[in-house]
Design a protein around this motif. Structure first.
Motif, PDB file in Angstrom:
ATOM      1  N   CYS A 124      91.305  15.075  10.713  1.00 47.25           N
ATOM      2  CA  CYS A 124      92.623  14.455  10.877  1.00 47.25           C
ATOM      3  C   CYS A 124      93.242  14.035   9.550  1.00 47.25           C
ATOM      4  N   ASP A 125      92.423  13.931   8.514  1.00 43.16           N
ATOM      5  CA  ASP A 125      92.939  13.573   7.194  1.00 43.16           C
ATOM      6  C   ASP A 125      93.583  14.764   6.490  1.00 43.16           C
ATOM      7  N   ASN A 126      93.412  15.958   7.033  1.00 49.21           N
ATOM      8  CA  ASN A 126      93.933  17.163   6.387  1.00 49.21           C
ATOM      9  C   ASN A 126      95.360  17.467   6.824  1.00 49.21           C
ATOM     10  N   ALA A 127      96.027  18.316   6.032  1.00 47.59           N
ATOM     11  CA  ALA A 127      97.355  18.809   6.402  1.00 47.59           C
ATOM     12  C   ALA A 127      97.214  19.869   7.487  1.00 47.59           C
ATOM     13  N   SER A 128      98.334  20.451   7.888  1.00 45.66           N
ATOM     14  CA  SER A 128      98.392  21.307   9.067  1.00 45.66           C
ATOM     15  C   SER A 128      97.381  22.455   9.061  1.00 45.66           C
ATOM     16  N   ILE A 129      97.473  23.357   8.083  1.00 47.51           N
ATOM     17  CA  ILE A 129      96.604  24.540   8.092  1.00 47.51           C
ATOM     18  C   ILE A 129      95.142  24.165   7.851  1.00 47.51           C
ATOM     19  N   PRO A 130      94.818  23.355   6.811  1.00 46.81           N
ATOM     20  CA  PRO A 130      93.409  22.945   6.659  1.00 46.81           C
ATOM     21  C   PRO A 130      92.880  22.201   7.882  1.00 46.81           C
ATOM     22  N   ARG A 131      93.732  21.408   8.531  1.00 42.44           N
ATOM     23  CA  ARG A 131      93.292  20.678   9.715  1.00 42.44           C
ATOM     24  C   ARG A 131      92.932  21.646  10.830  1.00 42.44           C
ATOM     25  N   ARG A 132      93.749  22.671  11.001  1.00 47.24           N
ATOM     26  CA  ARG A 132      93.506  23.653  12.055  1.00 47.24           C
ATOM     27  C   ARG A 132      92.146  24.320  11.874  1.00 47.24           C
ATOM     28  N   LEU A 133      91.864  24.717  10.645  1.00 48.65           N
ATOM     29  CA  LEU A 133      90.581  25.356  10.369  1.00 48.65           C
ATOM     30  C   LEU A 133      89.436  24.370  10.468  1.00 48.65           C
ATOM     31  N   CYS A 134      89.683  23.119  10.082  1.00 48.24           N
ATOM     32  CA  CYS A 134      88.645  22.093  10.180  1.00 48.24           C
ATOM     33  C   CYS A 134      88.233  21.894  11.634  1.00 48.24           C
ATOM     34  N   PHE A 135      89.205  21.827  12.534  1.00 43.64           N
ATOM     35  CA  PHE A 135      88.888  21.699  13.962  1.00 43.64           C
ATOM     36  C   PHE A 135      88.075  22.899  14.437  1.00 43.64           C
ATOM     37  N   PHE A 136      88.437  24.076  13.947  1.00 36.85           N
ATOM     38  CA  PHE A 136      87.711  25.284  14.351  1.00 36.85           C
ATOM     39  C   PHE A 136      86.260  25.223  13.877  1.00 36.85           C
ATOM     40  N   PHE A 137      86.056  24.915  12.598  1.00 41.03           N
ATOM     41  CA  PHE A 137      84.698  24.907  12.050  1.00 41.03           C
ATOM     42  C   PHE A 137      83.896  23.705  12.526  1.00 41.03           C
ATOM     43  N   ASN A 138      84.554  22.740  13.130  1.00 37.25           N
ATOM     44  CA  ASN A 138      83.846  21.583  13.683  1.00 37.25           C
ATOM     45  C   ASN A 138      83.217  21.883  15.046  1.00 37.25           C
ATOM     46  N   LYS A 139      83.600  23.020  15.643  1.00 39.17           N
ATOM     47  CA  LYS A 139      83.016  23.400  16.923  1.00 39.17           C
ATOM     48  C   LYS A 139      81.542  23.725  16.739  1.00 39.17           C
ATOM     49  N   LYS A 140      80.750  23.390  17.734  1.00 35.39           N
ATOM     50  CA  LYS A 140      79.299  23.586  17.653  1.00 35.39           C
ATOM     51  C   LYS A 140      78.852  24.577  18.725  1.00 35.39           C
ATOM     52  N   ALA A 141      78.345  25.720  18.272  1.00 35.93           N
ATOM     53  CA  ALA A 141      77.853  26.728  19.215  1.00 35.93           C
ATOM     54  C   ALA A 141      76.588  26.265  19.918  1.00 35.93           C
ATOM     55  N   ASN A 142      75.740  25.553  19.193  1.00 37.87           N
ATOM     56  CA  ASN A 142      74.501  25.017  19.772  1.00 37.87           C
ATOM     57  C   ASN A 142      74.840  23.698  20.465  1.00 37.87           C
ATOM     58  N   VAL A 143      74.797  23.696  21.790  1.00 36.67           N
ATOM     59  CA  VAL A 143      75.254  22.531  22.556  1.00 36.67           C
ATOM     60  C   VAL A 143      74.088  21.694  23.078  1.00 36.67           C
ATOM     61  N   GLU A 144      72.977  21.714  22.363  1.00 38.03           N
ATOM     62  CA  GLU A 144      71.826  20.905  22.773  1.00 38.03           C
ATOM     63  C   GLU A 144      72.138  19.413  22.741  1.00 38.03           C
ATOM     64  N   PHE A 145      73.150  19.025  21.947  1.00 35.05           N
ATOM     65  CA  PHE A 145      73.502  17.611  21.849  1.00 35.05           C
ATOM     66  C   PHE A 145      74.189  17.099  23.116  1.00 35.05           C
ATOM     67  N   LEU A 146      74.675  18.005  23.965  1.00 38.82           N
ATOM     68  CA  LEU A 146      75.329  17.600  25.209  1.00 38.82           C
ATOM     69  C   LEU A 146      74.283  17.346  26.295  1.00 38.82           C
ATOM     70  N   PRO A 147      74.579  16.459  27.229  1.00 42.71           N
ATOM     71  CA  PRO A 147      73.646  16.248  28.343  1.00 42.71           C
ATOM     72  C   PRO A 147      73.570  17.497  29.215  1.00 42.71           C
ATOM     73  N   PRO A 148      72.533  17.631  30.021  1.00 43.97           N
ATOM     74  CA  PRO A 148      72.432  18.799  30.911  1.00 43.97           C
ATOM     75  C   PRO A 148      73.668  18.920  31.792  1.00 43.97           C
ATOM     76  N   PHE A 149      74.004  20.154  32.134  1.00 47.28           N
ATOM     77  CA  PHE A 149      75.158  20.396  33.004  1.00 47.28           C
ATOM     78  C   PHE A 149      74.953  19.623  34.303  1.00 47.28           C
ATOM     79  N   PRO A 150      75.941  18.820  34.716  1.00 51.34           N
ATOM     80  CA  PRO A 150      75.760  17.974  35.905  1.00 51.34           C
ATOM     81  C   PRO A 150      75.451  18.803  37.150  1.00 51.34           C
ATOM     82  N   THR A 151      74.460  18.367  37.884  1.00 47.92           N
ATOM     83  CA  THR A 151      74.125  19.026  39.151  1.00 47.92           C
ATOM     84  C   THR A 151      74.206  17.997  40.269  1.00 47.92           C
TER      85      THR A 151
END
Length: 618
Positions: A124-151
């Motif tokens: 959020c401290d970045n300007a428009s284009i750097p912010r956009r890419l920052c949000f993209f690279f902040n995504k995490k493919a490995n989702v082990e940090f999330l709780p198990p899918f609710p059942t």
């Protein structure tokens, strides 16, 4: 749980959303709820977006801020709906000049305490284009940090669905989107539509569990396949730039539509490139608009693209999409020879290459792909790379033509090496069976990339075995195995250009996209990895093993195998399987005692004593 009373999406709209997905055969597209004769597809797309602002915001926010709670997502959706209503009332307001994705990120950053709480304040401290890419690279493919899918109990689940289907489906999409941060919005919309159809059908049946099992499996497979493909292509785009993206799509479309002219293909690829610009970064609205444009482009030039899609393009949605999906590859045009002589027989090859290299090699990929639809897209990219390297050598010689005239021999050699790799993998599948094959790939991936988590290594091994199980009995065995195995490597390499595993793996992931399969095949055990202590192996032998249910038994074995390979990478496969058998037997015995922890303790573990002895031999 609060209800999204303001949520204005009629889920029936989702039944009008189709996709085109041919795994390494054709990139997916979105069709909006319009008739094919509607001229202004842009206005139809915008109408769809205006009607579904809330739902699209759920996808965008859940993918950008995976840690956000559902209540936080609801608040942001409410903010975006308010933003949309203000701009519809007065489009001259300053905030209404911003692109929708920028407005979504503005809302995320403006939510009090959220950036700090969810660790993305640096974006959020970045300007428009750097912010956009920052949000993209902040995504995490490995989702082990999330709780198990609710059942939930199926009766409870169905009752929740009947009481408030919108809130129930919104929460489902939130959970799916945050766990698949790189899946394109149209794919997630299709998943939601299919899940709603499953819930509607299964909640009315006596055997709800059986019904959901049958209907959920293809939905999960669809999401996994699409997300993996999109992540792989976007990873190539991000790491290697627009040229590799262009090459992938040239091969993809040329194989599917060998009748298409090169100029028409070039025009279509401009729309496809725009699609990936938006979709890869997670701009859900640009992704929707550009995919709609791709679909309209294909159908607007159906006569020059394919003889098999005319009937499809005359249908109403969603029949149009289903029809195109199920249409076979077009027949190779009559008189189209297996080779194009202008690239191997002409005296002017080097001059033509030098005058416009990008166009020259794009046309080569087009001509070779439409003539060899039996090959995989990765193999077609390898052929192009071989041709580029060959001309680099030949065009520096006194007699270039005599050099590149033998190009076909080089192409055949490359393909033979790739075929041999696939034949070896399918032979392993036939000889070993699924369980032993999974152990084989667990060892292979763990040796090459021991830095990865146990969960990641197990997932990669399962995917590789699933690829072979899917492909090794098909007539198009080579293209299927080579394509799906490449997707597994795409998962390993990841989408972020800054991902680092170890020097050897990083080299394979970043040096040459086309030949990374060949590179990984040559990898040895990582000698830079610092081996864990013996306690890391023994930690796998815990009380949890003793209380496990049968469906978790294979997972326990897999975890032990990964730890064993990390600890003792040099031992033979037979010795590793022997230790695994002893571990399994020990686990079964320990499950019968009152204090199973003591059975696995270093002081009392027979397995541990044997392991220490083995350690001394290494």
């Amino acid at each position: 749980m609060a209800s999204l009373f303001f949520f204005n999406l009629n889920m029936k709209h989702l039944n009008h959303i189709g996709f085109i997905f041919f795994l390494f055969s054709l990139t997916e597209s979105l069709a909006l709820p319009t008739k094919p004769q509607d001229i202004d597809h842009l206005s139809a797309t915008q109408k769809f977006i205006d009607e579904n602002t809330a739902y699209l915001t759920i996808i965008a926010v859940s993918q950008y801020v995976q840690e956000a709670s559902f209540d936080e997502v609801e608040m942001l959706v409410r903010a975006m709906v308010d933003h949309k209503n203000r701009c519809l009332a007065d489009s001259t307001l300053p905030e209404c000049s911003k692109a929708a994705n920028e407005a979504i990120q503005d809302s995320i950053c403006a939510m009090e305490g959220l950036p700090q709480k969810r660790n993305f304040s640096h974006c959020c401290d970045n300007a428009s284009i750097p912010r956009r890419l920052c949000f993209f690279f902040n995504k995490k493919a490995n989702v082990e940090f999330l709780p198990p899918f609710p059942t939930l109990d199926l009766e409870v689940k169905c009752q929740s669905y009947k009481n408030n289907s919108e809130s129930f489906l919104n929460h489902y999409m939130y959970e799916v989107a945050r766990r698949n941060p790189f899946a394109f919005a149209p794919v997630l919309l299709t998943v939601a539509a299919r899940f709603e159809e499953a819930a509607t059908t299964c909640c009315e049946q006596q055997q709800k569990a059986i019904c959901f099992q049958v209907k959920a499996a293809p939905i999960t497979q669809y999401l996994k396949a699409l997300s993996s493909y999109q992540k792989t292509v976007c990873g190539a785009f991000m790491k290697f730039g627009p040229n590799i993206l262009n090459s992938i799509n040239i091969a993809v479309f040329s194989k599917k539509f060998p009748k298409i002219g090169f100029e028409d293909l070039t025009s279509l690829l401009e729309d496809v490139h725009s699609m990936y610009d938006g979709c890869c970064e997670g701009d859900v609205l640009q992704c929707l608009r550009s995919q709609s444009q791709v679909m309209s482009h294909i159908c607007s030039k159906q006569d020059s693209i394919s003889s098999k899609i005319k009937e499809c393009c005359g249908k109403r949605t969603p029949e149009r999409e289903d029809c195109i999906i199920n249409t076979n590859k077009d027949d190779r045009p009559e008189g189209l020879s297996p080779r194009e002589p202008k690239f191997t027989d002409s005296e002017n090859v080097c001059q033509e290459r030098d005058s416009n290299p990008d166009k020259f090699f794009a046309e080569f990929t087009y001509e070779y792909s439409r003539r060899h639809a039996e090959l995989s897209t990765p193999e077609l990219l390898r052929i192009t790379k071989v041709y580029k390297d060959l001309l680099e050598d030949c065009c520096s010689r006194e007699s270039p033509a005599a050099c590149y005239r033998h190009a076909e021999d080089k192409f055949n050699e490359t393909t033979e090496r790739s075929f041999a790799m696939v034949q070896r993998e399918c032979r392993h599948f036939q000889e070993l069976g699924k369980d032993a094959l999974r152990s084989h790939y667990l060892a292979k991936f763990t040796k090459a990339a021991p830095q990865l988590s146990v969960e990641e290594l197990i997932s990669l091994s399962k995917e590789m075995v699933a690829a072979l199980a899917t492909c090794c009995t098909l007539s198009e065995e080579f293209a299927c195995v080579d394509s799906l195995a490449d997707l597994v490597l795409g998962e390993l390499c990841g989408i972020n250009e800054n991902r680092t595993i170890n020097p050897a793996v990083d080299q394979c992931c970043k040096a040459d996209f086309a030949f990374r399969r060949h590179c990984f095949e040559r990898l040895k055990a990582d000698t830079t990895y610092v081996l864990p202590s013996v306690s890391a192996l023994v930690s796998a032998l815990d009380a949890d093993w003793c209380q496990t249910y049968q469906e978790d038994l294979q997972d326990k074995k897999d975890r032990f195998m990964v730890n064993l390979v990390k600890w003792m990478p040099e031992i033979m496969d037979e010795e590793r399987l022997c230790l695994l058998a002893k571990f399994t037997a020990a686990g079964e015995k320990c499950g019968q005692v009152q204090e199973p922890e003591a059975c696995f303790s270093p002081a009392g573990s027979k397995i541990d004593n044997e392991s220490q002895a083995a350690e001394k031999q290494i």
